[in-house]
Design a protein around this motif. Structure first.
Motif, PDB file in Angstrom:
ATOM      1  N   GLY A 195       0.818  -1.211   0.000  1.00  0.00           N
ATOM      2  CA  GLY A 195       0.000   0.000   0.000  1.00  0.00           C
ATOM      3  C   GLY A 195       0.855   1.264   0.000  1.00  0.00           C
ATOM      4  N   VAL A 196       1.901   1.270   0.806  1.00  0.00           N
ATOM      5  CA  VAL A 196       2.806   2.421   0.853  1.00  0.00           C
ATOM      6  C   VAL A 196       3.511   2.588  -0.488  1.00  0.00           C
ATOM      7  N   LEU A 197       3.971   1.492  -1.075  1.00  0.00           N
ATOM      8  CA  LEU A 197       4.624   1.573  -2.389  1.00  0.00           C
ATOM      9  C   LEU A 197       3.661   2.056  -3.470  1.00  0.00           C
ATOM     10  N   TYR A 198       2.407   1.647  -3.389  1.00  0.00           N
ATOM     11  CA  TYR A 198       1.383   2.070  -4.344  1.00  0.00           C
ATOM     12  C   TYR A 198       1.172   3.583  -4.268  1.00  0.00           C
ATOM     13  N   ILE A 199       1.043   4.099  -3.054  1.00  0.00           N
ATOM     14  CA  ILE A 199       0.863   5.544  -2.876  1.00  0.00           C
ATOM     15  C   ILE A 199       2.108   6.291  -3.326  1.00  0.00           C
ATOM     16  N   LEU A 200       3.275   5.797  -2.962  1.00  0.00           N
ATOM     17  CA  LEU A 200       4.535   6.430  -3.354  1.00  0.00           C
ATOM     18  C   LEU A 200       4.681   6.465  -4.867  1.00  0.00           C
ATOM     19  N   PHE A 201       4.267   5.414  -5.553  1.00  0.00           N
ATOM     20  CA  PHE A 201       4.328   5.370  -7.006  1.00  0.00           C
ATOM     21  C   PHE A 201       3.500   6.499  -7.617  1.00  0.00           C
ATOM     22  N   PHE A 202       2.278   6.699  -7.132  1.00  0.00           N
ATOM     23  CA  PHE A 202       1.431   7.752  -7.688  1.00  0.00           C
ATOM     24  C   PHE A 202       1.875   9.136  -7.302  1.00  0.00           C
ATOM     25  N   VAL A 203       2.500   9.308  -6.155  1.00  0.00           N
ATOM     26  CA  VAL A 203       3.076  10.599  -5.786  1.00  0.00           C
ATOM     27  C   VAL A 203       4.214  10.940  -6.725  1.00  0.00           C
ATOM     28  N   ILE A 204       5.093   9.981  -6.967  1.00  0.00           N
ATOM     29  CA  ILE A 204       6.216  10.213  -7.880  1.00  0.00           C
ATOM     30  C   ILE A 204       5.712  10.458  -9.297  1.00  0.00           C
ATOM     31  N   LEU A 205       4.710   9.699  -9.700  1.00  0.00           N
ATOM     32  CA  LEU A 205       4.128   9.880 -11.041  1.00  0.00           C
ATOM     33  C   LEU A 205       3.511  11.272 -11.173  1.00  0.00           C
ATOM     34  N   GLY A 206       2.849  11.747 -10.126  1.00  0.00           N
ATOM     35  CA  GLY A 206       2.246  13.077 -10.148  1.00  0.00           C
ATOM     36  C   GLY A 206       3.278  14.176 -10.196  1.00  0.00           C
ATOM     37  N   VAL A 207       4.371  14.016  -9.455  1.00  0.00           N
ATOM     38  CA  VAL A 207       5.447  15.013  -9.471  1.00  0.00           C
ATOM     39  C   VAL A 207       6.127  15.019 -10.822  1.00  0.00           C
ATOM     40  N   ALA A 208       6.353  13.862 -11.396  1.00  0.00           N
ATOM     41  CA  ALA A 208       7.027  13.778 -12.691  1.00  0.00           C
ATOM     42  C   ALA A 208       6.155  14.352 -13.804  1.00  0.00           C
ATOM     43  N   SER A 209       4.861  14.187 -13.733  1.00  0.00           N
ATOM     44  CA  SER A 209       3.986  14.703 -14.785  1.00  0.00           C
ATOM     45  C   SER A 209       3.753  16.207 -14.665  1.00  0.00           C
ATOM     46  N   SER A 210       3.957  16.767 -13.491  1.00  0.00           N
ATOM     47  CA  SER A 210       3.781  18.208 -13.330  1.00  0.00           C
ATOM     48  C   SER A 210       4.978  19.005 -13.846  1.00  0.00           C
ATOM     49  N   ASN A 211       6.099  18.360 -14.050  1.00  0.00           N
ATOM     50  CA  ASN A 211       7.299  19.054 -14.550  1.00  0.00           C
ATOM     51  C   ASN A 211       7.322  19.083 -16.017  1.00  0.00           C
TER      52      ASN A 211
END
Length: 102
Positions: free
Chosen positions: A86-102
């Motif tokens: 669950g933590v890895l799943y949330i971390l994946f989407f946080v990183i994906l969101g940060v990467a897509s905002s740049n």
């Protein structure tokens, strides 16, 4: 006249005073972690929990205690694996969101 030991208590009855109690088989935790958490580890926990009462009835008290502890261990591993995933799943989407905002 020889002393004959009393018969074992009927299912659902309390054993005689001073008789050892069977260990907690942790079956509820095993079922909950199977349904709500990691299925493969939960199945192992259910199998170990199911062994407790039969080993106790056969007189294998040490084996029953070992199976109860194993059922608890596998249930904890199942819950822990789900928490980590669950933590890895949330971390994946946080990183994906940060990467897509740049």
């Amino acid at each position: 006249m020889t002393d004959i030991p009393p018969p074992p208590p009927a299912p659902g009855m309390q054993p005689a005073y001073g008789a050892p109690q069977p260990p907690n088989n942790n079956l509820v935790w095993a079922i909950l972690t199977t349904v709500l958490c990691c299925l493969p580890l939960g199945i192992v926990a259910i199998v170990k929990a199911a062994e407790v009462n039969s080993k106790w009835a056969a007189g294998d008290y040490a084996g029953a205690q070992a199976s109860a502890e194993a059922a608890k261990k596998w249930s904890l591993w199942s819950a822990g694996a789900t928490l980590i995933l669950g933590v890895l799943y949330i971390l994946f989407f946080v990183i994906l969101g940060v990467a897509s905002s740049n």
